[in-house]
Structures are given as C-alpha cells and as structure tokens.
Write a protein that holds these residues in place. Structure first.
Motif, PDB file in Angstrom:
ATOM      1  N   GLU A 134     -18.330 -35.569 137.116  1.00 65.20           N
ATOM      2  CA  GLU A 134     -17.913 -35.072 135.810  1.00 65.20           C
ATOM      3  C   GLU A 134     -16.435 -34.643 135.804  1.00 65.20           C
ATOM      4  OE1 GLU A 134     -20.618 -32.068 134.578  1.00 65.20           O
ATOM      5  OE2 GLU A 134     -20.063 -32.212 132.472  1.00 65.20           O
ATOM      6  N   LEU A 135     -16.023 -33.895 136.805  1.00 68.40           N
ATOM      7  CA  LEU A 135     -14.639 -33.402 136.790  1.00 68.40           C
ATOM      8  C   LEU A 135     -13.646 -34.554 136.834  1.00 68.40           C
ATOM      9  CD1 LEU A 135     -14.580 -30.214 139.011  1.00 68.40           C
ATOM     10  CD2 LEU A 135     -15.015 -30.471 136.571  1.00 68.40           C
ATOM     11  N   TRP A 136     -13.912 -35.512 137.688  1.00 66.98           N
ATOM     12  CA  TRP A 136     -13.010 -36.652 137.803  1.00 66.98           C
ATOM     13  C   TRP A 136     -12.963 -37.414 136.479  1.00 66.98           C
ATOM     14  CZ3 TRP A 136     -12.686 -41.858 137.298  1.00 66.98           C
ATOM     15  CH2 TRP A 136     -11.574 -42.464 137.866  1.00 66.98           C
ATOM     16  N   ASN A 137     -14.087 -37.566 135.838  1.00 68.03           N
ATOM     17  CA  ASN A 137     -14.094 -38.312 134.581  1.00 68.03           C
ATOM     18  C   ASN A 137     -13.427 -37.545 133.439  1.00 68.03           C
ATOM     19  OD1 ASN A 137     -15.142 -41.012 134.760  1.00 68.03           O
ATOM     20  ND2 ASN A 137     -17.023 -40.087 135.537  1.00 68.03           N
ATOM     21  N   TYR A 138     -13.320 -36.238 133.556  1.00 65.82           N
ATOM     22  CA  TYR A 138     -12.512 -35.467 132.608  1.00 65.82           C
ATOM     23  C   TYR A 138     -11.027 -35.531 132.956  1.00 65.82           C
ATOM     24  CZ  TYR A 138     -15.683 -33.086 129.436  1.00 65.82           C
ATOM     25  OH  TYR A 138     -16.563 -32.797 128.431  1.00 65.82           O
ATOM     26  N   GLY A 139     -10.733 -35.771 134.211  1.00 64.58           N
ATOM     27  CA  GLY A 139      -9.332 -35.808 134.613  1.00 64.58           C
ATOM     28  C   GLY A 139      -8.804 -34.504 135.168  1.00 64.58           C
ATOM     29  N   PHE A 140      -9.678 -33.520 135.419  1.00 67.02           N
ATOM     30  CA  PHE A 140      -9.196 -32.236 135.931  1.00 67.02           C
ATOM     31  C   PHE A 140      -8.475 -32.366 137.285  1.00 67.02           C
ATOM     32  CE2 PHE A 140     -12.531 -30.453 133.034  1.00 67.02           C
ATOM     33  CZ  PHE A 140     -11.699 -29.644 132.277  1.00 67.02           C
ATOM     34  N   PRO A 141      -9.076 -33.038 138.268  1.00 69.04           N
ATOM     35  CA  PRO A 141      -8.349 -33.111 139.548  1.00 69.04           C
ATOM     36  C   PRO A 141      -7.012 -33.839 139.408  1.00 69.04           C
ATOM     37  CG  PRO A 141     -10.647 -33.775 139.819  1.00 69.04           C
ATOM     38  CD  PRO A 141     -10.409 -33.654 138.350  1.00 69.04           C
ATOM     39  N   GLN A 142      -7.003 -34.908 138.616  1.00 63.49           N
ATOM     40  CA  GLN A 142      -5.767 -35.653 138.419  1.00 63.49           C
ATOM     41  C   GLN A 142      -4.726 -34.777 137.734  1.00 63.49           C
ATOM     42  OE1 GLN A 142      -8.947 -36.454 137.618  1.00 63.49           O
ATOM     43  NE2 GLN A 142      -9.235 -38.673 137.401  1.00 63.49           N
ATOM     44  N   GLU A 143      -5.171 -33.945 136.803  1.00 63.30           N
ATOM     45  CA  GLU A 143      -4.256 -33.052 136.090  1.00 63.30           C
ATOM     46  C   GLU A 143      -3.611 -32.051 137.056  1.00 63.30           C
ATOM     47  OE1 GLU A 143      -6.290 -29.998 133.911  1.00 63.30           O
ATOM     48  OE2 GLU A 143      -4.880 -30.094 132.246  1.00 63.30           O
ATOM     49  N   MET A 144      -4.433 -31.404 137.865  1.00 67.00           N
ATOM     50  CA  MET A 144      -3.900 -30.389 138.776  1.00 67.00           C
ATOM     51  C   MET A 144      -3.017 -31.042 139.854  1.00 67.00           C
ATOM     52  SD  MET A 144      -4.739 -27.440 137.641  1.00 67.00           S
ATOM     53  CE  MET A 144      -5.786 -26.932 136.249  1.00 67.00           C
ATOM     54  N   HIS A 145      -3.432 -32.225 140.286  1.00 69.38           N
ATOM     55  CA  HIS A 145      -2.629 -33.006 141.230  1.00 69.38           C
ATOM     56  C   HIS A 145      -1.257 -33.293 140.631  1.00 69.38           C
ATOM     57  CE1 HIS A 145      -1.822 -36.791 143.630  1.00 69.38           C
ATOM     58  NE2 HIS A 145      -2.329 -36.026 144.569  1.00 69.38           N
ATOM     59  N   HIS A 146      -1.247 -33.694 139.386  1.00 67.43           N
ATOM     60  CA  HIS A 146       0.017 -33.961 138.692  1.00 67.43           C
ATOM     61  C   HIS A 146       0.862 -32.695 138.604  1.00 67.43           C
ATOM     62  CE1 HIS A 146       2.838 -34.946 135.458  1.00 67.43           C
ATOM     63  NE2 HIS A 146       2.335 -33.961 134.742  1.00 67.43           N
ATOM     64  N   PHE A 147       0.269 -31.577 138.251  1.00 67.54           N
ATOM     65  CA  PHE A 147       1.043 -30.347 138.106  1.00 67.54           C
ATOM     66  C   PHE A 147       1.666 -29.947 139.450  1.00 67.54           C
ATOM     67  CE2 PHE A 147      -1.679 -28.975 134.213  1.00 67.54           C
ATOM     68  CZ  PHE A 147      -0.805 -29.628 133.354  1.00 67.54           C
ATOM     69  N   ALA A 148       0.897 -30.107 140.515  1.00 70.12           N
ATOM     70  CA  ALA A 148       1.447 -29.777 141.835  1.00 70.12           C
ATOM     71  C   ALA A 148       2.626 -30.692 142.167  1.00 70.12           C
ATOM     72  CB  ALA A 148       0.352 -29.898 142.898  1.00 70.12           C
ATOM     73  N   ARG A 149       2.510 -31.950 141.825  1.00 67.27           N
ATOM     74  CA  ARG A 149       3.616 -32.869 142.079  1.00 67.27           C
ATOM     75  C   ARG A 149       4.837 -32.514 141.230  1.00 67.27           C
ATOM     76  NH1 ARG A 149       2.686 -37.510 144.878  1.00 67.27           N
ATOM     77  NH2 ARG A 149       4.127 -38.735 143.601  1.00 67.27           N
ATOM     78  N   CYS A 150       4.598 -31.982 140.039  1.00 72.29           N
ATOM     79  CA  CYS A 150       5.731 -31.532 139.211  1.00 72.29           C
ATOM     80  C   CYS A 150       6.464 -30.382 139.903  1.00 72.29           C
ATOM     81  CB  CYS A 150       5.232 -31.080 137.836  1.00 72.29           C
ATOM     82  SG  CYS A 150       4.613 -32.432 136.823  1.00 72.29           S
ATOM     83  N   VAL A 151       5.706 -29.484 140.493  1.00 71.92           N
ATOM     84  CA  VAL A 151       6.327 -28.362 141.211  1.00 71.92           C
ATOM     85  C   VAL A 151       7.200 -28.885 142.352  1.00 71.92           C
ATOM     86  CG1 VAL A 151       5.791 -26.409 142.732  1.00 71.92           C
ATOM     87  CG2 VAL A 151       4.606 -26.664 140.528  1.00 71.92           C
ATOM     88  N   ARG A 152       6.756 -29.940 142.984  1.00 72.77           N
ATOM     89  CA  ARG A 152       7.511 -30.539 144.082  1.00 72.77           C
ATOM     90  C   ARG A 152       8.620 -31.475 143.570  1.00 72.77           C
ATOM     91  NH1 ARG A 152       6.569 -27.348 146.592  1.00 72.77           N
ATOM     92  NH2 ARG A 152       5.250 -26.992 148.397  1.00 72.77           N
ATOM     93  N   GLY A 153       8.707 -31.634 142.258  1.00 74.96           N
ATOM     94  CA  GLY A 153       9.747 -32.502 141.710  1.00 74.96           C
ATOM     95  C   GLY A 153       9.446 -33.982 141.827  1.00 74.96           C
ATOM     96  N   LYS A 154       8.229 -34.332 142.166  1.00 71.68           N
ATOM     97  CA  LYS A 154       7.869 -35.750 142.307  1.00 71.68           C
ATOM     98  C   LYS A 154       7.532 -36.400 140.967  1.00 71.68           C
ATOM     99  CE  LYS A 154       5.830 -35.006 146.916  1.00 71.68           C
ATOM    100  NZ  LYS A 154       4.556 -34.877 147.654  1.00 71.68           N
ATOM    101  N   GLU A 155       7.146 -35.595 139.997  1.00 68.13           N
ATOM    102  CA  GLU A 155       6.836 -36.099 138.658  1.00 68.13           C
ATOM    103  C   GLU A 155       7.360 -35.068 137.658  1.00 68.13           C
ATOM    104  OE1 GLU A 155       2.650 -37.003 138.236  1.00 68.13           O
ATOM    105  OE2 GLU A 155       2.588 -38.083 140.146  1.00 68.13           O
ATOM    106  N   SER A 156       7.489 -35.494 136.386  1.00 70.11           N
ATOM    107  CA  SER A 156       7.880 -34.501 135.385  1.00 70.11           C
ATOM    108  C   SER A 156       6.674 -34.219 134.485  1.00 70.11           C
ATOM    109  CB  SER A 156       9.075 -34.993 134.573  1.00 70.11           C
ATOM    110  OG  SER A 156       8.747 -36.166 133.900  1.00 70.11           O
ATOM    111  N   PRO A 157       6.555 -32.976 134.030  1.00 73.64           N
ATOM    112  CA  PRO A 157       5.314 -32.558 133.352  1.00 73.64           C
ATOM    113  C   PRO A 157       4.984 -33.407 132.128  1.00 73.64           C
ATOM    114  CG  PRO A 157       6.621 -30.645 133.937  1.00 73.64           C
ATOM    115  CD  PRO A 157       7.488 -31.856 134.197  1.00 73.64           C
TER     116      PRO A 157
END
Lengths: 368, 368, 368, 368
Positions: A295-318
């Motif tokens: 369920e969580l994966w199909n909502y995108g929660f892990p992908q969302e938090m993964h993305h936010f962490a990468r934004c903190v590292r400057g690897k992606e922009s929010p």
C-alpha cells in the motif's frame, strides 16, 4: 547501522501518519535514516521508537531540534501546529517536510515560507500524490500527448471518516472532509495541469451523514477553473462505506484515462474466514473484499521521502514545496467561501484575517 | 398480422430515435403495433415504413392524425416541434408519447399538459431511464433499504457529440449537452429519490472541445439540492472519446452501488479484424472494444413503449408523465441560469418569457 | 385470459427449474401460456399452480398428458426420469422440452429421439446457453470474423453446491458437477463452434471439498478436441464460494472476448443492511455483493421458451434438439471415462450398457 | 559511485532479459551494483554497458569470470547455454543467478546443482513470480487462512509470441510456450502450495496459430496433482492478441482470489493519438489500451535481485534455488510426455537420456 552519507531525520508525531513516515524511510533506506522521534504524550515517543528501532526519542520536539546531527524533520502533527513547528525547525537550521494541509491561515503560510527561505532551509510539502506511481504514469501519458489537450482533471478520495477523532473538531482541523482530503485533490489538479493559475472555484458542501459528530462538511464537490482553460473537479467524502476510494480521471479532447488506486489494483477476493489486512479503512476481510498489496509504495510515500532526502543532499530539487501548499491553502479558503456564498469565487482570494477555512462556510444561510 | 387487442401506434419522425421506437414495438409485440409513420422529408417516411414493415406512411403528420384507428402517437422530432405536435395530437384525440426534453419553454410545457388533460388523452414522457433494467434494480435495492438513507445520486451520460447536426444549433436544440443529455440525468435523480421537490441547482458549464461547431455547452456538471436533503449530481459531455458512457451511482449512509450500462455490461474484446457493431457512438471495433448485447432492451426502450401501450389500455398508470417532463424543463432553465450567474439558483424558478434555456447562460461574463 | 393462438403448455415439476419455466412463459406471453402443472408430491402442484396462476394441476403427469388441449410439455424433473416422461409425452402426442442433461444412458437418448420422431412430435433440449444474450452476442462477433479462426472456446459454471439434495446422490444424478453443469459447457462449445464432430476428450476430476456429502466429482476440467482443429475447455465447480460464476471465453488467432454473465453484468454494491436478492447462490447481500438484474432474461430462459413455442407453431425450427442432447450425453460418458482411465478418450465412444456416466470414473485407481 | 559493501555483479547477456537485470539493480541500488557485462556478439556488450553505465564489458563471459572482484553473475542467455555458464561460474567461485528454465536436460540440472554445491557458491533460480508483490499478497492471504484449505491454484501467462526468434527453434529452446512460460506457472503452483511433492501431470498441447513458424506448442494446458491433494493448473499461450496476460487464481474451500498483474493494475485508457508505452507485448497505444505503471517493480524483478544480493551477503537465505528449478524441469519433461502419450504421467518421472522436453511430445500420434 548508521551510514554517514544518509540524511539523518527526526519525526515529529507518533500516530497514523508518523508511522507512514517511519515505514517509508525503512522501505527505501539508501538516502536517509530516522534517528529520532518526538511526541508530547508521555510514552508515545518511546513506544514509537522501539517499534521502528529509532535510537532517540523526545517528548518535546524543541529538544529534538537541538540535536546537531539531525538535518531534516518531518511534521506529522495536527494541522494547527504545523506553522509553529515549521518555524521552530527552520530556526534550528533543519530542513522541513510538512504534512498536508500546510497550515490554518494564509498568514501562517506566508510566515512558514518566508522563515524557511530566510534561514536557508527547504520547506517541502508532503503531497504524496505527486509521487503515486499510477498517477505519475497518467501524467506521463498526458505529457506524451495521449489525450490531446486536457480539459478536465478529476480526483476523489472517499472513506467513512477520519482516522483520528480530532478531525471532527473544526477548531483543531480547520474544516471537514474538504480540508482533510480536498487538499489532496486540489494539489493533484494543480500539479497535473502543470501549475496554471487558479481563476475561480465553485464548491458545494454538505453534512449529510455525520451531523451528530461534527459541524464540518462530510461530502464535498469542488470545481476549479484554471487559467489554461481546464477544469479541475475534486470530490471527497467521509460518508463512503466499504473501504477507501482514491481515484483520478483525466479527460482530454483526444482521450481519457482512469487511475483507481485501490479497487483498481486490488485482488478481487472472497473469504469465509477473513485474513490479516485488506486496505486502509476497510470494514472487514470476510465476504468480498478488495485487498491491495504494498500500500505505501503504491501511494508513493517511500518515493516521496526518498526524493525529499535527495533534495537535502542537493541531488534533486523539490517537486512539492511550501508554495504548492500555499496555493492549496488559498483554494481551500476560496472553496469554503464559495459554499458559504452559494456562488463562484474568483482568484486571487484574500483570506487574511480568517482564522480557519470552514469559518467562511458555517453560519451562512445556504441550503444543504 | 393485425390483432384487435393491440394499441395502434403512429410514429412522427424517421431518424435515429424513430428507429428506436419502431424497433422497440417490434421487440415486445403483444401490446401494440406500429401502423403508420409520418416524416416531412419526401421519401423518408416511405423508406422507414418499408424497413420496419409499417403499412401506412405520411409526409404530413397532421394527415396521419386523421386516421381513426390510431390511438397513440410517438414524437421523435426535434425539440422545437414537440409542443405543436403534442397539441395537434391531443386535439385529434390521440394519446401522446413525447421524446425528451419535453419542449423549449415553460409556456409550452404548461400548454401541452393542459391540452392533453382537457382532451382526455395521456401525455407520456419518454424517459427511458425509468425503465432501464439495471437502474430499476438499483432503485429496488435502495427501496429495500440496502443503502440506508440515500444522500446522493449521480448520473452521467457522455459521448463525443450528438447523432444529428441540428443539436449543434442552439436555436433548434435550445441548449448544448446539458439540454441534450442532462434532461436524462435530472429526471433520473428526481425519479430515483421519489420525486421530492427541487430546492436549488448549481451548474458549471463550458465549451471545451467543440467551440468550432457550436455555441452550446459541451461539458456540464449540474448539482441539484432536493427538499428531502439529498443531492443529485448530473454530469454530461460531448467531449468523451471511445464510445458512450451511461452510468449511475447511488450513495447512502449505509452503502453504495454503481450501475454502468455499457462497459459494465460489455464483453471485453480484442479484435484484429473488427466486427459488426459494438455500441452507440463507438469509434471502431478493431483493437480493444466494449460491445454490448441487446442494447435497446438494456436501455429499457421496449419495456417503456410496452408500458405506455398498457397505459392506453388502462392496464397500468403512467410512470413517466408530462409533469415529470415539466420538472425537468424547469430544472434545465434553472441550471443554465446558475451557470450564467455563477451562483446557485433556488426553486421555484420563473422562466416565463425565456425562449430557450441556454439564453440564460450565453452572453454572461462568467469564465469558461 | 386464454388466447386461442398461443401454445398451451404443461409443466412437469414444481421445484427450482419448474419455477424458471413458469416465470419464463410469463415474461414473454405472446406465444405460449402455461395451463397445467404436474408434480407427484401431494400439494406441490397446487401450490405451484396458485403461485403462478395456472388453472389446472395434477399429481400424476400421465393424467396431465391426457388433457387434449395441451400441445407441449416441459420436463423439469430429476435426470433419471427424463426418458420415461419424454416417451410418455410423445405417445400422448405432446411436443417435449426436456431439461438438461438429456437422460442417464445412451440407450435412453436413442429411444427418446426415435420415439419423438416416430410420433411426430418435437424433442427440444432445454439448453438455455444457446439463447443467453451475452453468449449470442459473442457468437455473432465470432461469426462476423472478429477473432479470425477460433482455436479455443472456454465455458465455466461454478458455485458452492447444487440447489437440491438429490444431486449429491449419484444414483439419482448420474454424476457430480460435470454431469450437473458440464453438460452446459459441452453444449456451449459444440454450438459455438458450429457443431463440429467431437474427436477426443481429456478430463480431470476430483472430490476436493464435499467428500463428506457425495461420491461425485465437485470440481472438473474437461478438454474437448473437435474435428475442425479447435479445442473446447469446460470448467465446473461446486466448491466456489461467494456466488455463481458463469463465464465464456472465445480465443481466435485474431482476438478474443470474455462474456461474464454475473459479475460482468452486475452492479458493484456495498451494503451495511442488505437487500432482497443479489443473484443465484449468493451467500448474503451485506458487505460487498454483485447483484444482477433481470436474471432470467440475461440467461435467455424466456427467449428459449418463446422459441420453443414458435417451433411448435412452425414459425421457427428448433435450435436445440434431442440430437444436441445426445452429443452432450456421449461426451459426458467419454469425459468420465477419461478421468477414470487418466487418459484421453477418442470418439465415437461406445457407452452402451453403462447405467450412468460416473460409473466410468468411480472405482478407478487414478489419483485425486 | 562504487560502495565497498555492495555485491559486485556481472551480467551474461545483452538482450531483453539482461536489460531487466541491469534495470532491476539500478532500481534498488543499496545491496548490489553491476560492474561488468559479457555478450558474444561484437559490440553488444559495449552498447549495453554504455546504456546502463556499466564500467567493464567482455565478449567472452569466461574472461569476465576471471575478474576477481565480481561475486555474482546473472545468466540471461538462451536455455541451451545455462548449464555450461553456471558450471564455469561456479568453478570461478562466483555465485550464480540463472534465468528460467534452469536448463535443457535433467543431467544438466543435476550437474549444475552439484557443482555449485561442491564449489561453495549459491545457485539461485530467477523465478520472479516468487517476488511479484501481488502474488506475494495472495500467498500471505492464503497463509493467513483466508481461503481455508486451498484445493486449486491456477496461473497463466499469455501473449502473441516470444520476444526473440530463437524461441521458435525447438533445438535452441527445448520446447514451445510450455517451456517458455509454463515454467513460471509450474514454479508458481509449487511455491504457492508450500512445495509439496508432485504426483502426476496431465497436459494438453497444440500448435494452433504459429504452425508456419515453429514445431513447438503455442497453447498449453497443464494440470498438476500434488501430494497434499491440491491441483495446479497452468495455462500458457503464444496466441493471445492485444497484450500480455499474467494472472493467478487461488481457490480454497473457504474462498478465492484473483491476481491479475496487467489489466488488473492498469489504467483503462482511450487515446486517439497514442503515447509512449503501455505494457510488454501490447500492439498499440491508440484506441483502448491497458497501460501499467512501474512494470518491473510490479513483476518483482528488483526485489528478486535485491534478495539474491542479500543472500550473497548472508543476510537472507535463497527463496528460489536450483532445486526449485530442477523440480520445474522434471515437470516440464513429464508434461510433454503426458501430451505425447495422451495420458496422465506420474512422478517421479525419469527423463534421463532425453535431450529436450519437447522430444517427448513431437512425433507422437495424438491429435491436436
């Protein structure tokens, strides 16, 4: 177990949504790790920490903000606390992931955005629908031209009532089902169409089923006119039995698609005896049911938090920001005003001085 | 071939809907038989008569009304002609089955009802959704208490544009897709809920796709507030590709159901080569398609005509009347007014002196 | 109420299937009327007659056969009685509609066909799937070339056990679920493909769930090889919970379709409170359920009986005959033999001297 | 970018399945990284390496096996090469992930297993269905008791023909669609039921559509009897138009479920213009189509490779082994023998001396 390259995260909250945050980081562990949790009720933080194997816990989130290694906090607390916590975190130099809706008032929204900007931290808005794989696929198809010019986007979320009693109290929630779930649909339409300006909103609300428990709306239809000529339609309900509905429709002059997150992914099932878990808000697993998987994966929660962490590292922009949350907040005020006036409301909509969205609907003489 | 007990019927019209009438009487032949057809375009009536094995044909319907054995006429002509034909038929002593929408103006509606009453003939309103088997089943379930108190009923009809060009011309049609198909949805909600009074209507219209062909609306959302506290939602579109959608949703505090007439009954099919016919408005039968079976029966057309013939014989009393059509007509005026004013419109709504519903929307400054 | 042109019908039987016959004639009343019913259990015939407003009733069907005005009888009695009743009716000069399966032995089948032929009456085989609207549509599509060359046809019928206890007793039924419902699937494949000769059958049977109640098979897979190179697959079960499944699949080199009679036509429904009736064999109407509408019509029963009455009047020629029933019967013997031998069985298959199909399976050492 | 803790992987192959391997490691990067690829056709390995940003490439896989840092190789080469490559890798001290089916002969299977064991490397069998999230959910439900005692498990995979021409050549493939895809279904049933011994197999094969291209079977039904009394049913086809079907059904005395991986997760879509990609083997994206999202994740490929890497690190123990592949291989031989003999075949089945499974079917006189 700690790896130096991973973003260290502190969670504020210990209930439903905080569990989702912790579990999401666990499912995609390569970019971030949860190192602390804060929750005011005695014992809650520790229980949560032990359950999710988090090394540190606090009853006062301000104490957690003093921990020097924490780089990002996620806020999973009631709506009325979002602004205060965000501003405290920004002052402590922590990046912020704030749950939806962004806050209670437009003044809060502005202050949250300004403070984070001036303190040089990211304000990220936890709208998971921007990361929901099935919805992302629909957007890719639209962007590929599958539907030609898209003239209408619909999104609906419905179930039989919120997962915590404070939602029934409009002073803590700021509004009913439109506030609770309409914020998802408004954000979805805005994002899907490429963030065009909002021009007008027409909203119809009612308290059809739960009038014994709340003064808030429990069924809402909200029609958005965008500057690009497209229409958004957002439907929400706390009056739907039989499990959760989360569904988007895309309509273009050249075609259409439907993305149904639950029944549309589920395993049609009949069981005499029941089983562990079907889906959020499902009443039973006996008889016919619609279990979903991951369920969580199909909502995108892990992908969302993964993305936010990468934004903190400057690897992606929010991809989901405080500014997005502010647009949604303005739309919520305008929508409640539309329902209160029984008329279309145009943008920009000045909601300064109003302490919560639902005040613009309640006390007005319109029917239903 | 003629059987003395059967009601003798004359059809006015020779196009799409007239075919449905003739075919419907053929499918349930025990109560009625079509003995004549009238159509003004030279040759059309005869061609139609030969195709359906009807013994008599006329270019002037008034000539047909002089036939003494005809007891009932069905009107399948453009909207603007309904009133004149109904009144002529009533004066000739014939019972009338009038296609939807009932007419163009409220004055016409009143005159049709009054004339038929004073002449002692039945004015029956051809709303087939009252006879659609799947919709009837949904109503039976609701009446059995399946959903507890029903607080919302939705009905939508969508396809990619009308079956005759005159619909694009608002002077002949009186309105766009809301006029063409919204009349079905309004009637459906009213009937399903047990004919409560209408209190208010909130309508959002746009011309999103077919602006090169029409000034009429091609996509409509219409929200109805009823005196029993329930809400009706009617959605219509001429902008949907890929075939017809005809679907109702029933929402109660105790449950819900969905009745989808086409994809919901269809045979999911993939064909490299194509085949004869899938469903009304389907673009192709190659690739994936959604063929339906016994389309007329599943709409309820034969059952409807069978019922009307039995009403003429006094075996049943009409379940779809001129009064029903009048309620729908008033709602159409109010809905166009709501879209024009960008505000909710309350009932009763005085539309006297307005020559067609869409006039209350066009020329108003509201967006979209 | 009687109309001289209509075929006068007597029904033998008063249970489940007899109700379907009576109701079917009521739904399409223009060609036939039921004037009598016979059932041996005291009171049953009268109760049935009053319920269906049938003027005459008998405890001895032979007495009913003496009524001179009756032209056609329908046999809705246990399998073991079909032959005797058919032959008696033929001797009385009545046309016969015999329920499926045709009989118990091949000798009976031959005698039934020969007697009806020599007495100049029609022997019609009540295989309603030949009249099921959704299946008929699939056949029309196939005949239109939608799927190119059809290489495989599948049909399955499944529920949780028969509607009368005598089915568990193999001496009265002649076999288990393959005998009860496989006869439908075999007939379907044969009819759909245009009645090619059967070449071979491969059958796998088991008693998986109801071994405490019956020695008969409760789950069956039967694979048929036809002379035209196509394969039929028939799947049946008395071990399916949650309601009835009745479904056909058509596979050609150029495409495929699926015709699902129940869930495929149903109204997906959630009800806290329940309602009157969902579908045959459904366990409950609370929670999620799959109600169908106009169940008899969607099976084709009224259309079937209407057709048979028209055959008696010479207006149509029988589309489902004793010869069809004989082919099915031979296939049932061969299928049980295949399961018993654990090997494919070729046609023609000589089953003379075998008193019931299941004898060729039971007592054989094959597993499951 | 390299992280010392991650398992270093070499891929053998550069086509369809090798792409899936490389992409799967990229999607879950925390446990493994691909450092090399080998493919014999000049240029293929380099092209593949550049596409997937793999630093080393080889035309001779044996040269790649000499790289000391590589710990695990994955084999995505034609079936006939699996044994040789596995044994070479084992001798080089590399852990092996071998694609399905395991090999060509039972002698090869034994040698692969024995060599890996004696060399102290893991032989992991790349059956992704053990990791497919929707299928895993079905198994969890069954293990929770949802269906009571499971008496039948079905799995089918169907499309319109293999993705590489060598599958048509039975000397390179060892068999037709049963060999290509039946191996998945057999493995699925065995795994789902908890690895009970196989007792017997009944198989029906035909070459219905592609007889101009292959001597192999293009449509297969395979019925498995297990020692726990349950039945497995495996259906496969290369004759299905309109896209891929991958679907499992679970049947117990207490209930059932269906897991459809493609249409069951898809976004029902109509497009006049088409779009990028719908699903494996889909013919077009114009008209109605069934696009899926995150296809690899929904098959379980990344999860599978992630698991195998963790096995190499000793964090998990293999859930799909060479022994599993051997059971499947024996069942494939027995199934082709059953089709050849037109009879059920019992286990254990001695297939020593047979050079490929399909030899036991071809040349036999059975029909179809």
């Amino acid at each position: 177990m700690s790896s130096p390259g991973r973003v260290k995260v502190g969670i504020i909250g210990s209930q439903f949504q905080a569990d989702i945050h912790a579990e999401s980081f666990r499912l995609m562990p390569d970019e971030a790790e949860v190192v602390a949790v804060a929750s005011p009720t005695p014992g809650n933080a520790e229980t949560f920490a032990r359950k999710h194997r988090i090394p540190r816990w606090f009853t006062d989130y301000r104490r957690m903000l003093e921990e020097p290694d924490i780089e990002m906090v996620t806020i999973a607390a009631p709506n009325a606390l979002h602004a205060r916590m965000t501003i405290d975190a920004a002052h402590a130099g922590k990046h912020v992931v704030c749950e939806k809706p962004l806050c209670m008032t437009m003044e809060e929204a502005d202050l949250m955005i300004d403070t984070c900007r001036s303190k040089g931290v990211l304000l990220m808005y936890a709208e998971e629908l921007f990361f929901t794989p099935k919805y992302v696929k629909a957007k890719q198809m639209a962007d590929d031209g599958a539907f030609g010019r898209v003239y209408m986007v619909k999104q609906c979320e419905k179930h039989f009532g919120p997962h915590a009693p404070w939602f029934w109290d409009i002073n803590r929630s700021g509004g009913g089902v439109l506030m609770d779930m309409g914020c998802h649909g408004i954000a979805f339409c805005y994002w899907f169409l490429g963030r065009p300006n909002l021009q007008a909103v027409t909203c119809h609300l009612g308290t059809y089923v739960h009038g014994d428990k709340t003064r808030g709306d429990d069924d809402a239809i909200c029609i958005l006119d965008f500057a690009n000529g497209a229409r958004g339609v957002v439907e929400n309900s706390w009056a739907r039995r039989g499990g959760m509905l989360d569904r988007a429709e895309i309509h273009g002059e050249g075609g259409h698609t439907v993305a149904d997150l639950h029944m549309g992914n589920a395993l049609p099932t009949y069981s005499e005896y029941g089983y562990g878990y079907a889906v959020e808000k499902a009443p039973t697993t006996k008889g016919w049911s619609w279990p979903v998987f991951e369920e969580l994966w199909n909502y995108g929660f892990p992908q969302e938090m993964h993305h936010f962490a990468r934004c903190v590292r400057g690897k992606e922009s929010p991809q989901a920001t405080g500014e997005d949350g502010r647009v949604v907040q303005e739309a919520l005020f305008a929508a409640y005003a539309s329902a209160g006036r029984a008329a279309r409301v145009n943008f920009p909509f000045d909601a300064r001085g109003v302490s919560k969205p639902i005040d613009l609907w309640l006390g007005h003489p319109s029917p239903a």
